[in-house]
Scaffold this active site. Structure first.
Site, mmCIF file in Angstrom:
data_model
loop_
_atom_site.group_PDB
_atom_site.id
_atom_site.type_symbol
_atom_site.label_atom_id
_atom_site.label_comp_id
_atom_site.label_asym_id
_atom_site.label_seq_id
_atom_site.Cartn_x
_atom_site.Cartn_y
_atom_site.Cartn_z
ATOM 1 N N LYS A 6 -6.925 5.863 -8.007
ATOM 2 C CA LYS A 6 -6.698 7.090 -7.192
ATOM 3 C C LYS A 6 -7.179 8.113 -7.762
ATOM 4 O O LYS A 6 -6.623 8.420 -8.796
ATOM 5 C CB LYS A 6 -5.526 7.023 -6.631
ATOM 6 C CG LYS A 6 -5.066 5.830 -5.461
ATOM 7 C CD LYS A 6 -3.551 6.128 -5.087
ATOM 8 C CE LYS A 6 -3.401 5.049 -4.149
ATOM 9 N NZ LYS A 6 -3.483 3.587 -4.578
ATOM 10 N N ASP A 24 -9.669 3.686 -4.929
ATOM 11 C CA ASP A 24 -9.024 3.340 -3.872
ATOM 12 C C ASP A 24 -9.390 4.840 -2.904
ATOM 13 O O ASP A 24 -9.577 5.782 -3.257
ATOM 14 C CB ASP A 24 -7.427 3.574 -3.941
ATOM 15 C CG ASP A 24 -6.889 2.228 -4.801
ATOM 16 O OD1 ASP A 24 -7.801 1.343 -4.611
ATOM 17 O OD2 ASP A 24 -5.724 2.248 -5.292
ATOM 18 N N ARG A 73 -15.037 -2.005 -0.390
ATOM 19 C CA ARG A 73 -13.594 -2.523 0.055
ATOM 20 C C ARG A 73 -13.520 -1.893 1.434
ATOM 21 O O ARG A 73 -13.479 -0.701 1.567
ATOM 22 C CB ARG A 73 -12.530 -2.454 -0.821
ATOM 23 C CG ARG A 73 -11.304 -3.036 -0.331
ATOM 24 C CD ARG A 73 -9.992 -2.546 -0.935
ATOM 25 N NE ARG A 73 -9.938 -2.734 -2.147
ATOM 26 C CZ ARG A 73 -9.128 -1.988 -3.265
ATOM 27 N NH1 ARG A 73 -8.616 -0.636 -2.672
ATOM 28 N NH2 ARG A 73 -9.332 -2.204 -4.596
ATOM 29 N N LYS A 77 -3.743 -0.002 17.483
ATOM 30 C CA LYS A 77 -4.072 -0.959 16.398
ATOM 31 C C LYS A 77 -5.200 -1.879 16.846
ATOM 32 O O LYS A 77 -6.142 -2.148 16.141
ATOM 33 C CB LYS A 77 -2.746 -1.893 16.165
ATOM 34 C CG LYS A 77 -2.936 -3.029 15.060
ATOM 35 C CD LYS A 77 -1.596 -3.670 14.827
ATOM 36 C CE LYS A 77 -2.111 -4.841 14.295
ATOM 37 N NZ LYS A 77 -3.027 -4.986 13.271
ATOM 38 N N HIS A 119 -4.731 -8.752 5.553
ATOM 39 C CA HIS A 119 -3.857 -10.196 5.675
ATOM 40 C C HIS A 119 -3.854 -10.750 7.027
ATOM 41 O O HIS A 119 -3.107 -11.582 7.328
ATOM 42 C CB HIS A 119 -2.271 -10.118 5.279
ATOM 43 C CG HIS A 119 -2.329 -9.073 3.877
ATOM 44 N ND1 HIS A 119 -2.302 -7.684 4.058
ATOM 45 C CD2 HIS A 119 -2.368 -9.486 2.949
ATOM 46 C CE1 HIS A 119 -2.165 -7.278 2.907
ATOM 47 N NE2 HIS A 119 -2.365 -8.304 1.897
HETATM 48 P P1 FDA Z 1 -2.092 -5.792 9.594
HETATM 49 O O1 FDA Z 1 -1.144 -4.567 9.300
HETATM 50 O O2 FDA Z 1 -2.716 -5.562 10.859
HETATM 51 O O3 FDA Z 1 -1.068 -6.951 9.474
HETATM 52 C C1 FDA Z 1 -1.606 -8.151 9.995
HETATM 53 C C2 FDA Z 1 -0.697 -9.384 9.434
HETATM 54 O O4 FDA Z 1 -0.624 -9.266 7.976
HETATM 55 C C3 FDA Z 1 0.670 -9.028 9.634
HETATM 56 O O5 FDA Z 1 1.160 -9.598 10.952
HETATM 57 C C4 FDA Z 1 1.321 -9.782 8.578
HETATM 58 O O6 FDA Z 1 1.626 -11.257 8.738
HETATM 59 C C5 FDA Z 1 0.524 -9.429 7.600
HETATM 60 N N1 FDA Z 1 0.830 -8.302 6.784
HETATM 61 C C6 FDA Z 1 0.321 -7.146 6.680
HETATM 62 N N2 FDA Z 1 0.806 -6.227 5.639
HETATM 63 C C7 FDA Z 1 1.943 -6.766 5.193
HETATM 64 C C8 FDA Z 1 3.125 -6.266 4.247
HETATM 65 N N3 FDA Z 1 3.139 -5.178 4.028
HETATM 66 N N4 FDA Z 1 3.788 -7.479 4.077
HETATM 67 C C9 FDA Z 1 3.724 -8.774 4.494
HETATM 68 N N5 FDA Z 1 2.934 -9.042 5.440
HETATM 69 C C10 FDA Z 1 1.835 -8.048 5.875
HETATM 70 N N6 FDA Z 1 -5.215 1.224 2.355
HETATM 71 C C11 FDA Z 1 -5.813 2.413 2.173
HETATM 72 O O7 FDA Z 1 -5.575 3.149 2.828
HETATM 73 N N7 FDA Z 1 -6.526 2.671 1.185
HETATM 74 C C12 FDA Z 1 -6.601 1.606 0.055
HETATM 75 O O8 FDA Z 1 -7.751 1.889 -0.808
HETATM 76 C C13 FDA Z 1 -6.268 0.311 0.297
HETATM 77 N N8 FDA Z 1 -6.496 -0.606 -0.557
HETATM 78 C C14 FDA Z 1 -6.143 -1.826 -0.145
HETATM 79 C C15 FDA Z 1 -6.422 -2.948 -1.234
HETATM 80 C C16 FDA Z 1 -5.897 -4.227 -0.503
HETATM 81 C C17 FDA Z 1 -6.633 -5.407 -1.581
HETATM 82 C C18 FDA Z 1 -5.270 -4.648 0.446
HETATM 83 C C19 FDA Z 1 -5.029 -5.940 0.962
HETATM 84 C C20 FDA Z 1 -5.057 -3.491 1.639
HETATM 85 C C21 FDA Z 1 -5.430 -2.251 0.982
HETATM 86 N N9 FDA Z 1 -5.069 -1.013 1.592
HETATM 87 C C22 FDA Z 1 -5.395 0.318 1.379
HETATM 88 C C23 FDA Z 1 -4.043 -1.252 2.777
HETATM 89 C C24 FDA Z 1 -4.594 -1.387 4.065
HETATM 90 O O9 FDA Z 1 -5.101 -0.267 4.564
HETATM 91 C C25 FDA Z 1 -3.347 -1.955 5.393
HETATM 92 O O10 FDA Z 1 -2.556 -0.889 5.225
HETATM 93 C C26 FDA Z 1 -2.727 -3.113 4.872
HETATM 94 O O11 FDA Z 1 -3.528 -4.050 4.125
HETATM 95 C C27 FDA Z 1 -2.158 -3.715 6.043
HETATM 96 O O12 FDA Z 1 -3.259 -4.073 7.077
HETATM 97 P P2 FDA Z 1 -3.625 -5.581 7.316
HETATM 98 O O13 FDA Z 1 -4.879 -5.649 7.623
HETATM 99 O O14 FDA Z 1 -3.348 -6.542 6.000
HETATM 100 O O15 FDA Z 1 -2.960 -6.318 8.491
#
Ligand code: FDA
Length: 306
Positions: A97, A131, A183, A200, A226
């Protein structure tokens, strides 16, 4: 939504932080999402993930540092980490960061520190991902990245774009034009509706739209989510469009949906796991709780039952 906002507020509250980090319960909570406090623990976690077929990005926790000395210490940690990654022959890069490298103190200091990290990454044939933080930092992060990437020829540095921001469609096109590595994530901070989709469903829809552009025209994009529906869509989309699995990667967070991580690897997709480590784990943990408050209950229950 209320719980998410509360968690994000707690992430920035110093008094609450000082109280919470001392309790054994929150330290145990952190262990699910953070590989440990030391470099050795992080490298051990990276090695185990490599053995399971995943590549890794190591993140040394700590954001918004307040002194040049702290920013320099973080810079030294990243440089040392890159050397150790190379020595251990790991399939692993680093994420950082800009506020951890001193952006809040002075832009030039941050650029100087980042260049030092990028120079070691260049020597060790590695890659550095910047990031993306809250929206106060979006423009300066992209400007600073572009200066190094385009004007100073650092091809080994990539950015993160967040699908909750309206501006990300234009930023994606710019990244594609520059052949930059992106990313894509949904975004983890609390942002106002003037600049970010409040619902969302729109954030998810925009993620798919941007992912489509990056898969078709981008340079080895990382799809960081995820979300099972988006992952299923991606698999269908690349198959229908004859996009090679080796031309992009999925990215997930350490400790989150390990079942899905194993499944993707078994199906032959590239998966990178983002592995945070370090003593400053509090704001990171709070953001993970805000994303899925059920985590809190799940972990509390598992601790109670040993
Ligand atoms: P979403 O929140 O829509 O959830 C979908 C499903 O994923 C959920 O129903 C659950 O099953 C699973 N899930 C999601 N989060 C979970 C948790 N914490 N624990 C358990 N299950 C979970 N953000 C940012 O602002 N700047 C950045 O630089 C990054 N970098 C980054 C790197 C990587 C490798 C990842 C995976 C994520 C980030 N993020 C990030 C975070 C990203 O913006 C986001 O907040 C989280 O990934 C959650 O969003 P999802 O797309 O995973 O799914």
């Amino acid at each position: 939504m209320l719980l998410r906002n509360t968690m994000l507020w707690l992430a920035g509250n110093d008094l609450v932080k000082r109280t919470i980090v001392r309790t054994p319960l929150s330290r145990a909570l952190a262990r699910r999402f953070v590989a440990g406090e030391t470099r050795e623990e992080a490298l051990t976690a990276a090695q185990a993930l490599n053995q399971g077929g995943a590549s890794v990005s190591l993140d040394y926790l700590g954001e918004n540092v307040h002194s040049a000395a702290e920013a320099e210490a973080t810079t030294r940690t990243y440089r040392d980490l890159l050397h150790r990654i190379a020595e251990h022959g790991l399939n692993c890069n680093v994420s950082l960061k800009l506020t951890a490298l001193g952006l809040d103190i002075q832009r030039e200091l941050c650029v100087h520190n980042l260049r030092q990290v990028l120079n070691v990454a260049r020597q060790t044939n590695s890659f550095v991902r910047i990031d993306m933080e809250g929206s106060d930092y979006t423009q300066v992060t992209l400007d600073l990245w572009e200066e190094l990437f385009r004007d100073h020829g650092y091809q080994n540095v990539g950015i993160v774009l967040q699908s909750y921001l309206y501006r990300s469609a234009a930023d994606t096109e710019r990244a594609i034009e520059l052949r930059a590595r992106v990313r894509l994530c949904k975004g983890a901070y609390k942002e106002p509706p003037e600049i970010a989709y409040p619902n969302k469903v729109d954030v998810d829809r925009n993620f798919v739209a941007l992912a489509r552009r990056l898969l078709c025209a981008g340079n080895y994009p990382g799809l960081a989510t995820h979300d099972p529906a988006i992952i299923a869509w991606t698999k269908r989309f690349v198959m229908e469009h004859g996009i090679d699995r080796s031309s992009f990667e999925f990215q997930m967070l350490y400790g989150v949906r390990r079942d899905l991580q194993r499944e993707l690897i078994a199906d032959g997709y590239h998966l990178r796991v983002y592995v945070p480590f370090g003593e400053a784990w509090y704001p990171y943990l709070m953001r993970r709780m805000a994303e899925r408050p059920a985590n809190l209950l799940f972990i509390l229950r598992s601790l109670r039952h040993g």
